[in-house]
Write a protein that holds these residues in place. Structure first.
Motif, short mmCIF file in Angstrom:
data_model
loop_
_atom_site.label_atom_id
_atom_site.label_comp_id
_atom_site.label_asym_id
_atom_site.label_seq_id
_atom_site.Cartn_x
_atom_site.Cartn_y
_atom_site.Cartn_z
N GLY A 146 -14.55 -5.32 8.23
CA GLY A 146 -14.38 -3.87 8.30
C GLY A 146 -13.83 -3.30 7.01
O GLY A 146 -14.33 -2.28 6.49
N VAL A 147 -12.82 -3.94 6.45
CA VAL A 147 -12.22 -3.45 5.21
C VAL A 147 -13.20 -3.61 4.05
O VAL A 147 -13.35 -2.71 3.22
CB VAL A 147 -10.90 -4.19 4.92
CG1 VAL A 147 -10.39 -3.88 3.53
CG2 VAL A 147 -9.86 -3.82 5.96
N ALA A 148 -13.87 -4.75 3.98
CA ALA A 148 -14.80 -5.00 2.87
C ALA A 148 -15.96 -4.00 2.88
O ALA A 148 -16.31 -3.43 1.84
CB ALA A 148 -15.32 -6.43 2.95
N VAL A 149 -16.56 -3.78 4.04
CA VAL A 149 -17.68 -2.84 4.13
C VAL A 149 -17.21 -1.41 3.87
O VAL A 149 -17.85 -0.66 3.13
CB VAL A 149 -18.40 -2.97 5.49
CG1 VAL A 149 -19.38 -1.84 5.71
CG2 VAL A 149 -19.10 -4.30 5.59
N GLY A 150 -16.09 -1.03 4.46
CA GLY A 150 -15.56 0.31 4.23
C GLY A 150 -15.25 0.57 2.77
O GLY A 150 -15.57 1.63 2.23
N GLU A 151 -14.66 -0.40 2.12
CA GLU A 151 -14.34 -0.26 0.70
C GLU A 151 -15.60 -0.21 -0.14
O GLU A 151 -15.68 0.58 -1.09
CB GLU A 151 -13.47 -1.42 0.26
CG GLU A 151 -12.87 -1.25 -1.10
CD GLU A 151 -11.85 -2.32 -1.43
OE1 GLU A 151 -11.65 -2.55 -2.64
OE2 GLU A 151 -11.27 -2.92 -0.51
N ALA A 152 -16.59 -1.03 0.20
CA ALA A 152 -17.85 -1.02 -0.55
C ALA A 152 -18.55 0.33 -0.42
O ALA A 152 -19.05 0.88 -1.42
CB ALA A 152 -18.77 -2.15 -0.06
N VAL A 153 -18.56 0.89 0.79
CA VAL A 153 -19.18 2.20 0.99
C VAL A 153 -18.40 3.28 0.24
O VAL A 153 -18.99 4.18 -0.37
CB VAL A 153 -19.28 2.52 2.50
CG1 VAL A 153 -19.69 3.97 2.74
CG2 VAL A 153 -20.27 1.57 3.17
N LEU A 154 -17.09 3.19 0.25
CA LEU A 154 -16.27 4.17 -0.46
C LEU A 154 -16.51 4.12 -1.96
O LEU A 154 -16.71 5.15 -2.61
CB LEU A 154 -14.78 3.93 -0.17
CG LEU A 154 -13.81 4.91 -0.80
CD1 LEU A 154 -13.97 6.29 -0.19
CD2 LEU A 154 -12.39 4.42 -0.63
#
Length: 116
Positions: free
Chosen positions: A98-106
């Motif tokens: 969740g953190v990795a995908v959210g950060e990548a999208v951000l």
């Protein structure tokens, strides 16, 4: 050479003021919580309050972004949060996913928004 003139003094202060006081409470909590039932009403309530506080902090960071995050459009921040939540649920409640995908999208969204 004294400690105050050394380049390591900020790290020593960080350990003494930031790490050690927190670590003492963590170990004390660990020692006291050995016999506590994980499903007890008190711990369920504590977990709910901790989750609510974390959700409030995340909401504040998204809607009232400080510093450099304020330059990222709100739609990108909301999209990153949604993508992170979807990844969290798709990958068997994996916080890392969740953190990795959210950060990548951000990061990708901020990059695209800057180019526009």
């Amino acid at each position: 050479m004294s400690l105050t003139t050394s380049t390591l003094w900020p790290y020593v202060v960080l350990v003494l003021v930031g790490f050690l006081p927190n670590e003492i409470w963590r170990w004390l909590g660990f020692a006291l919580a050995r016999g506590v039932d994980e499903g007890s009403e008190l711990l369920v309530w504590v977990r709910a309050v901790a989750t609510a506080v974390l959700a409030a902090v995340i909401a504040k960071l998204i809607f009232f972004a400080p510093g450099a995050l304020a330059s990222v459009p709100l739609s990108v921040r909301l999209s990153a949060m949604a993508a992170g939540f979807v990844a969290f649920t798709l990958f068997r409640r994996s916080v890392f996913a969740g953190v990795a995908v959210g950060e990548a999208v951000l990061i990708a969204g901020a990059f695209v928004a800057e180019k526009l």
